[in-house]
Design a protein around this motif. Sequence first.
Motif, short mmCIF file in Angstrom:
data_model
loop_
_atom_site.label_atom_id
_atom_site.label_comp_id
_atom_site.label_asym_id
_atom_site.label_seq_id
_atom_site.Cartn_x
_atom_site.Cartn_y
_atom_site.Cartn_z
N GLN A 131 38.74 -23.04 -77.91
CA GLN A 131 39.08 -22.62 -79.27
C GLN A 131 38.30 -21.36 -79.65
OE1 GLN A 131 38.20 -26.21 -81.44
NE2 GLN A 131 40.28 -27.00 -81.24
N PHE A 132 37.04 -21.32 -79.23
CA PHE A 132 36.23 -20.13 -79.51
C PHE A 132 36.82 -18.90 -78.83
CE2 PHE A 132 33.09 -17.07 -78.09
CZ PHE A 132 32.46 -16.74 -79.28
N ALA A 136 37.90 -15.64 -80.69
CA ALA A 136 37.25 -14.38 -80.31
C ALA A 136 38.30 -13.33 -79.94
CB ALA A 136 36.31 -14.61 -79.13
N ALA A 137 39.32 -13.75 -79.22
CA ALA A 137 40.38 -12.81 -78.83
C ALA A 137 41.10 -12.27 -80.06
CB ALA A 137 41.37 -13.50 -77.90
N ALA A 138 41.31 -13.13 -81.06
CA ALA A 138 41.98 -12.71 -82.28
C ALA A 138 41.15 -11.68 -83.04
CB ALA A 138 42.27 -13.91 -83.17
N LEU A 139 39.84 -11.90 -83.11
CA LEU A 139 38.95 -10.96 -83.79
C LEU A 139 38.83 -9.66 -83.01
CD1 LEU A 139 36.05 -13.33 -84.92
CD2 LEU A 139 37.80 -12.31 -86.38
N ARG A 140 38.71 -9.79 -81.69
CA ARG A 140 38.54 -8.62 -80.84
C ARG A 140 39.75 -7.70 -80.88
NH1 ARG A 140 37.14 -9.05 -74.35
NH2 ARG A 140 36.83 -6.81 -73.96
N ALA A 141 40.92 -8.28 -81.15
CA ALA A 141 42.15 -7.49 -81.19
C ALA A 141 42.13 -6.45 -82.30
CB ALA A 141 43.35 -8.42 -81.37
N GLN A 183 31.49 -5.80 -88.73
CA GLN A 183 32.35 -6.26 -89.82
C GLN A 183 33.61 -6.94 -89.27
OE1 GLN A 183 33.87 -3.15 -92.36
NE2 GLN A 183 34.29 -4.57 -94.03
N LYS A 184 34.25 -6.33 -88.29
CA LYS A 184 35.49 -6.88 -87.75
C LYS A 184 35.27 -8.19 -86.99
CE LYS A 184 37.98 -2.48 -87.38
NZ LYS A 184 38.64 -1.51 -86.48
N LEU A 185 34.12 -8.30 -86.33
CA LEU A 185 33.83 -9.52 -85.57
C LEU A 185 33.09 -10.55 -86.43
CD1 LEU A 185 32.79 -8.11 -82.07
CD2 LEU A 185 35.03 -8.85 -82.88
N ARG A 186 32.83 -10.19 -87.67
CA ARG A 186 32.18 -11.09 -88.64
C ARG A 186 30.80 -11.51 -88.17
NH1 ARG A 186 37.48 -15.02 -89.53
NH2 ARG A 186 38.93 -13.36 -90.16
N LEU A 199 29.78 -15.24 -74.80
CA LEU A 199 30.69 -16.39 -74.78
C LEU A 199 32.14 -15.96 -74.62
CD1 LEU A 199 29.10 -18.64 -77.56
CD2 LEU A 199 29.02 -19.01 -75.09
N ALA A 200 32.46 -14.78 -75.16
CA ALA A 200 33.83 -14.28 -75.08
C ALA A 200 34.12 -13.59 -73.76
CB ALA A 200 34.10 -13.32 -76.24
#
Length: 210
Positions: A131-132, A136-141, A183-186, A199-200
């Motif tokens: 799930q992480f 992570a992939a969604a944020l990294r995009a 900011q984008k990766l929170r 981890l990603a």
Amino acid sequence: MFKKRVAYIVDSDASYRRRFALALRHQGLETRAFSSDADLVEAASYLPAGCVLLAIRGPERSGLDTIRRLLAQRSDMPVIMMRVDPTIREAVQALRAGAVDCLPIPCPMAKVRLALDYAYEILPAKVAHQQFIGEAAALRAHLTSREEEVLKRIVGGMTNRQIALDLAIGVRTVEMHRGNIMQKLRMDNLVALIRFATLAGIAGSNEDAA
């Protein structure tokens, strides 16, 4: 944690596959059988998390590529390899490829259950990690290609000045990219960012850091 324990059986021997599935259902498991590892890999992205019992028949096949491909796609699928009279070398290779155990064919049900119990014990942590990875992939995009380049160099341990020299940009520009990345990766600090990247599976780049 999981109300249903699902076991995915992969075996080219139809007769053994049916008997094995029946035996596991008698143990209270939900089963789904596949005649080939290719069929499992193709369906893997749509399947609920569960344990894979991968039977490899014949000395010409190692099954290692299947384990790696499956785990690359679904890290929340513990794999138990099964072989006819597996050698120590084959068992070690399977474990190094990511399998949680290597069992003989045929195998006493008591030994199968021990391997499955361990696999289901570690399953929640694997599901959380999967799930992480998705999050992570969604944020990294959201990162631009330049921000990706900067992130990899941050992960590699390079300073802002080293990154600026490596990418032929200004230090202030690096600082701007770094702020956007956080900011984008929170993320709110460098330690959290490095942990996220590790981890990603984001590889660092530090060619000019020395």
